[in-house]
Write an enzyme that holds these catalytic residues in place. Sequence first.
Site, PDB file in Angstrom:
ATOM      1  N   GLU A  60       0.778  -1.354  -0.195  1.00  0.00           N
ATOM      2  CA  GLU A  60       0.131  -0.119  -0.073  1.00  0.00           C
ATOM      3  C   GLU A  60       0.604   1.097  -0.038  1.00  0.00           C
ATOM      4  OE1 GLU A  60      -3.329   2.791   0.330  1.00  0.00           O
ATOM      5  OE2 GLU A  60      -2.922   1.122  -0.645  1.00  0.00           O
ATOM      6  N   HIS A  63       2.347   1.835  -3.172  1.00  0.00           N
ATOM      7  CA  HIS A  63       1.828   2.299  -4.100  1.00  0.00           C
ATOM      8  C   HIS A  63       0.895   3.692  -3.881  1.00  0.00           C
ATOM      9  CE1 HIS A  63      -1.637   2.809  -6.845  1.00  0.00           C
ATOM     10  NE2 HIS A  63      -3.053   2.812  -5.957  1.00  0.00           N
ATOM     11  N   HIS A 125     -12.215   2.176  -9.586  1.00  0.00           N
ATOM     12  CA  HIS A 125     -10.599   3.229  -9.609  1.00  0.00           C
ATOM     13  C   HIS A 125     -10.575   2.499 -10.796  1.00  0.00           C
ATOM     14  CE1 HIS A 125      -7.363   3.540  -6.365  1.00  0.00           C
ATOM     15  NE2 HIS A 125      -7.500   4.610  -7.467  1.00  0.00           N
ATOM     16  N   HIS A 278      -3.022 -10.421 -16.376  1.00  0.00           N
ATOM     17  CA  HIS A 278      -4.361 -10.265 -16.705  1.00  0.00           C
ATOM     18  C   HIS A 278      -4.858  -8.464 -16.874  1.00  0.00           C
ATOM     19  CE1 HIS A 278      -8.639 -11.506 -17.953  1.00  0.00           C
ATOM     20  NE2 HIS A 278      -8.850 -10.471 -16.980  1.00  0.00           N
TER      21      HIS A 278
END
Length: 304
Positions: A60, A63, A125, A278
């Site tokens: 986190e 990021h 988001h 993906h």
Amino acid sequence: MKKILQPKPIAIITSIVMFLVLIGGALVTKTESGLGCGRSWPLCDGQLIPTDITFELVIEFGHRIMSGLGIILVLLLSYIAWKDYRDIKETKFLVFLSILFLVIQSLLGAAAVLFEQSSIIKAMHFGISLVAFAASVLLALIIFDVDRKLHTERIHIPKWLRVNFWGLFIYTLIVVYSGALVRHKYSSLVCPDWPFCYNDSPSVAGLNLDQWIQMGHRLMAGLLFLWVVVLFIQVLRKIDQPFIRKVWLIATIFILLQVILGAFIIFTTGNIFVGLLHATFISLFFTILCYFLMLARRSKLSNK
């Protein structure tokens, strides 16, 4: 200062960082690290430099750092593009779009930490981050003068193809949203088989809500794949322009890999690396689609 603010290196670095922000957000969700810094923002656990280090905190906090760097770089790239490339029609719009969606993305990220939000809101988001990433890449392509190098001024995109590109743009965002909703609802593995939820019983009767969300995403992704493949066949038959044929072939390969990796998420029981790939390929496909939309707009204007 001019030597430091070279447009091309800034454009490359910004595109890479925005990609890392995009994929980092998916990684935060997949590792359930959204509250790795607690209910604290922009500080982490109320500290500028956290001391109680956990795996979720590293994901986190990393990021957040990357997102902050992304804001700085997008503003810098926007300044350079506005100053030196605003004579190109799309520049001003892309500058506005990249800044706007990056701000919205950051606010949604902060709100997700500070306030409890539904999965439906959180799923927005990724789509917003995707638009911000695509806008940054298109600005980079303008700075690298890709259009002139590829002689895109010779490209003619007929109306039927422009309509398909716009339809795909809208539909891809819907598919992306449904995929993000699958992640935020933690529904990635609620169906143990592929392509059906239970291959020995293909009926959808009796599925619970999470399984409906998963199967709904699979159906929409499958329709997107078919649309792209059929359009590729039509391009080969009706468009005698090598650039469009080659680039749409690449886009078709990206969407094929995206579908295959979606299946491998099930086969590998949610492997994080497969999941990030993906997300990567749908992001690359969407960026190519946005570039074609820019070319389609120019083609429309040139035919007036």
